[in-house]
Design an enzyme around this catalytic site. Structure first.
Site, PDB file in Angstrom:
ATOM      1  N   PHE A  15      30.434  39.198   0.403  1.00  0.00           N
ATOM      2  CA  PHE A  15      29.627  37.986   0.256  1.00  0.00           C
ATOM      3  C   PHE A  15      28.142  38.328   0.325  1.00  0.00           C
ATOM      4  CE2 PHE A  15      33.610  36.857   2.568  1.00  0.00           C
ATOM      5  CZ  PHE A  15      34.214  36.110   1.575  1.00  0.00           C
ATOM      6  N   SER A  48      27.527  44.657   2.575  1.00  0.00           N
ATOM      7  CA  SER A  48      26.187  44.764   3.167  1.00  0.00           C
ATOM      8  C   SER A  48      26.005  46.121   3.835  1.00  0.00           C
ATOM      9  CB  SER A  48      25.946  43.630   4.172  1.00  0.00           C
ATOM     10  OG  SER A  48      27.001  43.558   5.111  1.00  0.00           O
ATOM     11  N   GLY A  71      38.313  38.546  10.508  1.00  0.00           N
ATOM     12  CA  GLY A  71      37.810  37.422   9.710  1.00  0.00           C
ATOM     13  C   GLY A  71      37.215  36.319  10.563  1.00  0.00           C
ATOM     14  N   HIS A 140      29.816  31.996  11.442  1.00  0.00           N
ATOM     15  CA  HIS A 140      28.774  31.068  11.005  1.00  0.00           C
ATOM     16  C   HIS A 140      28.890  29.692  11.660  1.00  0.00           C
ATOM     17  CE1 HIS A 140      27.844  34.248   8.384  1.00  0.00           C
ATOM     18  NE2 HIS A 140      27.403  33.565   7.334  1.00  0.00           N
ATOM     19  N   HIS A 165      21.512  35.952   7.394  1.00  0.00           N
ATOM     20  CA  HIS A 165      22.074  35.566   6.100  1.00  0.00           C
ATOM     21  C   HIS A 165      22.585  34.126   6.132  1.00  0.00           C
ATOM     22  CE1 HIS A 165      24.736  36.411   2.402  1.00  0.00           C
ATOM     23  NE2 HIS A 165      23.474  36.357   2.035  1.00  0.00           N
ATOM     24  N   ASP A 166      22.696  33.532   4.946  1.00  0.00           N
ATOM     25  CA  ASP A 166      23.244  32.184   4.782  1.00  0.00           C
ATOM     26  C   ASP A 166      22.375  31.116   5.452  1.00  0.00           C
ATOM     27  OD1 ASP A 166      25.610  33.117   3.303  1.00  0.00           O
ATOM     28  OD2 ASP A 166      26.134  34.047   5.214  1.00  0.00           O
TER      29      ASP A 166
HETATM   30  N1  SAH Z   1      28.217  41.063   5.492  1.00  0.00           N
HETATM   31  C1  SAH Z   1      29.489  40.898   4.822  1.00  0.00           C
HETATM   32  C2  SAH Z   1      30.106  39.521   4.994  1.00  0.00           C
HETATM   33  C3  SAH Z   1      30.407  39.164   6.429  1.00  0.00           C
HETATM   34  S1  SAH Z   1      31.607  37.865   6.563  1.00  0.00           S
HETATM   35  C4  SAH Z   1      29.335  41.242   3.335  1.00  0.00           C
HETATM   36  O1  SAH Z   1      28.309  41.812   2.945  1.00  0.00           O
HETATM   37  O2  SAH Z   1      30.249  40.971   2.563  1.00  0.00           O
HETATM   38  C5  SAH Z   1      31.610  37.587   8.299  1.00  0.00           C
HETATM   39  C6  SAH Z   1      32.311  38.663   9.108  1.00  0.00           C
HETATM   40  O3  SAH Z   1      32.012  38.399  10.476  1.00  0.00           O
HETATM   41  C7  SAH Z   1      33.834  38.713   8.984  1.00  0.00           C
HETATM   42  O4  SAH Z   1      34.258  39.960   8.525  1.00  0.00           O
HETATM   43  C8  SAH Z   1      34.326  38.439  10.423  1.00  0.00           C
HETATM   44  O5  SAH Z   1      35.456  39.224  10.806  1.00  0.00           O
HETATM   45  C9  SAH Z   1      33.116  38.819  11.257  1.00  0.00           C
HETATM   46  N2  SAH Z   1      33.077  38.150  12.564  1.00  0.00           N
HETATM   47  C10 SAH Z   1      33.133  36.820  12.793  1.00  0.00           C
HETATM   48  N3  SAH Z   1      33.079  36.578  14.111  1.00  0.00           N
HETATM   49  C11 SAH Z   1      32.999  37.783  14.732  1.00  0.00           C
HETATM   50  C12 SAH Z   1      32.938  38.195  16.102  1.00  0.00           C
HETATM   51  N4  SAH Z   1      32.948  37.315  17.112  1.00  0.00           N
HETATM   52  N5  SAH Z   1      32.884  39.510  16.376  1.00  0.00           N
HETATM   53  C13 SAH Z   1      32.877  40.423  15.369  1.00  0.00           C
HETATM   54  N6  SAH Z   1      32.927  40.097  14.065  1.00  0.00           N
HETATM   55  C14 SAH Z   1      32.994  38.795  13.749  1.00  0.00           C
HETATM   56 MG    MG Z   2      26.775  35.970   4.656  1.00  0.00          MG
END
Ligand code: SAH
Ligand code: MG
Length: 208
Positions: A15, A48, A71, A140, A165-166
């Site tokens: 993403f 990323s 996830g 998020h 991000h976002d």
């Molecule tokens: N940066 C990535 C997208 C990240 S999506 C890209 O470039 O595609 C968000 C990620 O945050 C997911 O993989 C999810 O497993 C992780 N995440 C969410 N909550 C988390 C937590 N409490 N500890 C560690 N990772 C977490």
């Molecule tokens: Mg993002």
């Protein structure tokens, strides 16, 4: 950015739109050579991680890539960003770690990008290393985003960069929490904005 790594990043699953990924790389490529490590929260399948890992390699430092690889809420079955083939059938849960490893291996970045597999706040409560660059792209929801902000931004060294991000100023474009933590960073007076590209914001710490 190295054109081979740029191609690899654009081809990787995840993403991060190409213009935002490039802006992420270009910001991270300004940290001091041989300085403090970088850290990203939320690696998913490594997209990323290539943009930031390329910058870390250029600046002779490393990237800690933190993710529990199970996830976020929005990646779970029934939610908007669920990808069913990422479920490990023997466990019945998402597992993005094999994809992440393959992505970083194929990009030739295994010596620069260090996977840290675990829960962000659990690690954050034990972390002790100043960071030249912090990228927040984990959970998020309100609680996860604000907790990441509170636990991790204190480790951004003075002059260091915080990328979020976002960030969507208009609620019609997306969820509020990343925008809220961006506002908290600015309102604290400790960070000033360096650049905005799509939903990516890059800030610099100007006060401790
Ligand atoms: N940066 C990535 C997208 C990240 S999506 C890209 O470039 O595609 C968000 C990620 O945050 C997911 O993989 C999810 O497993 C992780 N995440 C969410 N909550 C988390 C937590 N409490 N500890 C560690 N990772 C977490
Ligand atoms: Mg993002």
């Amino acid at each position: 950015m190295n054109p081979n790594l740029r191609r690899a990043a654009e081809a990787a699953r995840g993403f991060m739109p190409p213009d935002e990924g490039l802006a992420l790389h270009d910001a991270a490529a300004t940290v001091p050579v041989g300085g403090s490590p970088m850290l990203e929260i939320g690696s998913y399948c490594g997209k990323s991680g290539i943009y930031l890992g390329a910058a870390a390699q250029e600046r002779a430092t490393v990237l800690f890539a933190l993710d529990h690889h199970r996830g976020s809420e929005e990646n779970q079955p029934g939610w908007e960003w669920h990808e069913p083939d990422l479920v490990d059938p023997s466990v019945g849960r998402i597992d993005t770690l094999p994809h992440f490893r393959r992505t970083i291996h194929d990009a030739g970045l295994e010596s620069t990008v260090i996977a840290v597999v675990g829960d962000s706040p659990t690690l954050g409560r034990h972390w002790q290393i100043p960071l030249s660059f912090l990228f927040i792209d984990g959970g998020h929801g309100s609680e996860p985003a604000h907790r990441d902000f509170e636990l991790w931004t204190p480790w951004v060294e003075r002059g260091g960069l915080l990328a979020i991000h976002d960030v969507f100023p208009d609620p019609a474009d997306g969820g509020r929490p990343p925008f809220e933590i961006y506002c908290r960073a600015i309102e604290s007076g400790d960070f000033v904005e360096v650049s905005a590209t799509g939903s990516l914001r890059v800030l610099r710490r100007v006060h401790d």
